[in-house]
Design an enzyme around this catalytic site. Structure first.
Site, short mmCIF file in Angstrom:
data_model
loop_
_atom_site.label_atom_id
_atom_site.label_comp_id
_atom_site.label_asym_id
_atom_site.label_seq_id
_atom_site.Cartn_x
_atom_site.Cartn_y
_atom_site.Cartn_z
N LYS A 48 32.57 39.81 -63.97
CA LYS A 48 33.81 39.04 -64.12
C LYS A 48 33.61 37.60 -63.67
O LYS A 48 32.92 37.35 -62.67
CB LYS A 48 34.90 39.71 -63.27
CG LYS A 48 36.24 39.01 -63.27
CD LYS A 48 36.95 39.14 -64.58
CE LYS A 48 38.09 38.13 -64.72
NZ LYS A 48 38.57 38.01 -66.11
N THR A 73 36.97 34.33 -76.27
CA THR A 73 38.09 34.77 -77.11
C THR A 73 38.70 33.62 -77.94
O THR A 73 38.56 32.44 -77.59
CB THR A 73 39.20 35.37 -76.23
OG1 THR A 73 39.53 34.42 -75.22
CG2 THR A 73 38.74 36.67 -75.60
N LYS A 128 28.49 29.74 -71.85
CA LYS A 128 29.29 30.51 -72.80
C LYS A 128 30.35 29.61 -73.44
O LYS A 128 31.19 29.03 -72.76
CB LYS A 128 29.96 31.67 -72.07
CG LYS A 128 30.79 32.56 -73.00
CD LYS A 128 31.22 33.79 -72.26
CE LYS A 128 32.07 34.70 -73.11
NZ LYS A 128 32.51 35.88 -72.36
N CYS A 152 37.29 29.76 -71.13
CA CYS A 152 38.44 30.64 -70.89
C CYS A 152 39.72 29.98 -71.41
O CYS A 152 40.08 28.89 -70.97
CB CYS A 152 38.60 30.95 -69.40
SG CYS A 152 40.03 32.04 -69.14
N GLY A 169 43.56 35.38 -67.00
CA GLY A 169 43.62 34.13 -66.24
C GLY A 169 42.67 34.08 -65.06
O GLY A 169 42.98 33.54 -64.00
N GLY A 178 32.06 43.64 -75.37
CA GLY A 178 33.21 43.31 -74.53
C GLY A 178 34.33 44.32 -74.63
O GLY A 178 34.29 45.39 -73.99
N GLY A 195 37.80 41.58 -79.84
CA GLY A 195 37.69 42.83 -80.59
C GLY A 195 37.32 42.61 -82.04
O GLY A 195 36.95 41.49 -82.44
C1 LIG Z 1 40.35 41.68 -70.60
C2 LIG Z 1 39.33 40.63 -70.85
C3 LIG Z 1 38.89 39.82 -69.80
C4 LIG Z 1 37.91 38.84 -70.03
N1 LIG Z 1 37.48 38.08 -68.98
C5 LIG Z 1 36.49 37.17 -69.19
C6 LIG Z 1 35.95 36.44 -68.11
O1 LIG Z 1 36.32 36.61 -66.95
N2 LIG Z 1 34.99 35.53 -68.38
C7 LIG Z 1 34.50 35.30 -69.65
O2 LIG Z 1 33.61 34.48 -69.84
N3 LIG Z 1 34.97 36.03 -70.69
C8 LIG Z 1 35.95 36.93 -70.49
N4 LIG Z 1 36.42 37.67 -71.54
C9 LIG Z 1 35.87 37.43 -72.89
C10 LIG Z 1 34.76 38.44 -73.22
O3 LIG Z 1 33.68 38.35 -72.33
C11 LIG Z 1 34.24 38.20 -74.67
O4 LIG Z 1 33.68 36.91 -74.75
C12 LIG Z 1 35.33 38.30 -75.70
O5 LIG Z 1 36.25 39.33 -75.38
C13 LIG Z 1 34.78 38.56 -77.10
O6 LIG Z 1 34.01 39.74 -77.15
P1 LIG Z 1 34.63 41.18 -77.59
O7 LIG Z 1 35.33 40.96 -78.90
O8 LIG Z 1 33.45 42.09 -77.69
O9 LIG Z 1 35.57 41.56 -76.53
C14 LIG Z 1 37.38 38.65 -71.34
C15 LIG Z 1 37.82 39.48 -72.38
C16 LIG Z 1 38.78 40.46 -72.16
C17 LIG Z 1 39.21 41.34 -73.31
#
Ligand SMILES: Cc1cc2nc3c(=O)[nH]c(=O)nc-3n(C[C@H](O)[C@H](O)[C@H](O)COP(=O)(O)O)c2cc1C
Length: 308
Positions: free
Chosen positions: A50, A198, A170, A135, A77, A270, A222
């Site tokens: 995280k 995201t 990232k 973020c 957040g 993710g 997703g």
């Molecule tokens: C609940 C949640 C919390 C996330 N927290 C972070 C975070 O703390 N730091 C970060 O760089 N990305 C965070 N992400 C983004 C994910 O690491 C990833 O880049 C993004 O969800 C796209 O990948 P996915 O479609 O496989 O989830 C978070 C995503 C989700 C769904």
């Protein structure tokens, strides 16, 4: 058996060697420790924890998660325990692990990012840092560094100066030209680039007549974002010479292979972890099966093969 190992930081003196290209994505796998009781996390290529800030953060008001037609909106957040607690409580556990752990870092200023990175110097159990400049769910810091090439370059250079660890940056998809940002962070010394965080979005509760998220805006993840992520990996892979880690909507081995064929050296899983804790390991098993017996010697044979 195909050699799936990948060097994620070839220009770094220590490198960041992964036994395979499947990583967990930041914020979706806790500190790895939570998942270690459920799945064999030691088989993963790497774990990204995280995002960690200098001080602990409470994050945004609830509700923070909304399911959409083919994705998830979150506005967590950057709730986290702060770097001091990571160093004291989490890193000693990681130090006993085979799987490398990369600490995702965030901050409100370049200096804050550098201080978090500096605090991780020499800490056993930490194999690298991933700089989250993407973020979408915080009012200051986060994405504002990832949408301006100069700011992206500055924060990358500040972290590189403060850290002797491999530095992954990232990036955010919420930009007009992803290549411009990727070139800026590569220029500033990023050892690797993760694409993507995201995609900014929102949901409205038609019954209640207001935004569904407490923070109004959130980040979409997703399956819905996979084509966006794939396109960005494809574009950036043609422009920079540092390894790229593909992330966005990966839920099965075919998804992962698409990213690798677009030019990614590794992938992060993710949102899929949230519904299926075994997801990343299933991706790994699938990659092993799909690449065996096809005359493929290593991942390099297929990396970027879909590029035209
Ligand atoms: C609940 C949640 C919390 C996330 N927290 C972070 C975070 O703390 N730091 C970060 O760089 N990305 C965070 N992400 C983004 C994910 O690491 C990833 O880049 C993004 O969800 C796209 O990948 P996915 O479609 O496989 O989830 C978070 C995503 C989700 C769904």
């Amino acid at each position: 058996m195909v050699d799936l190992s990948v060097q994620l930081a070839p220009s770094h003196p220590d490198g960041l060697l992964l036994t395979n290209p499947v990583m967990s994505a930041a914020g979706t796998f806790g500190y790895g420790i939570e998942y270690s009781q459920v799945v064999d996390i030691q088989r993963l290529g790497a774990i990204v924890c995280k995002s960690t800030t200098l001080e602990a953060r409470q994050g945004n008001p609830q509700p923070r998660l909304v399911e959409t037609a083919c994705g998830l909106l979150n506005s967590v957040g950057l709730q986290n325990i702060g770097v001091e607690a990571v160093v004291k409580d989490k890193a000693p556990v990681w130090a006993g692990w085979k799987v490398p752990v990369v600490v995702s870092i965030a901050g409100e200023t370049s200096d804050e990012y550098a201080r978090v990175a500096g605090r991780l110097e020499g800490v056993a159990g930490v194999s690298g840092v991933e700089v989250n400049i993407s973020c979408p769910n915080v009012t200051s810091g986060g994405m504002e560094f990832g949408t301006d090439p100069k700011a992206a370059e500055k924060v990358t250079a500040a972290v590189k100066a403060a850290s002797s660890l491999p530095v992954i940056v990232k990036l955010s998809p919420n930009v007009t030209d992803i290549v411009e940002i990727a070139l800026a962070v590569a220029q500033a010394g990023a050892d690797a680039i993760t694409l993507i965080n995201t995609v900014r979005g929102m949901a409205i509760d038609a019954g209640g007549g207001g935004p569904s998220l407490g923070n109004v805006v959130g980040g979409l993840s997703g399956p819905a974002i996979k084509p966006i992520a794939l396109y960005m990996v494809y574009r950036v892979a043609g422009a920079v010479h540092v390894p790229i880690i593909g992330c966005g909507g990966i839920g099965c081995a075919d998804d992962a292979l698409e990213f690798i064929m677009a030019g990614a050296s590794a992938v992060q899983v993710g949102t899929a972890n949230l519904t299926h804790p075994q997801a990343a390991l299933d991706v790994l098993d699938g990659i092993e099966q799909l690449t065996t017996g096809k005359g493929i010697r290593g991942l390099k044979d297929i990396t970027g093969m879909a590029r035209v």
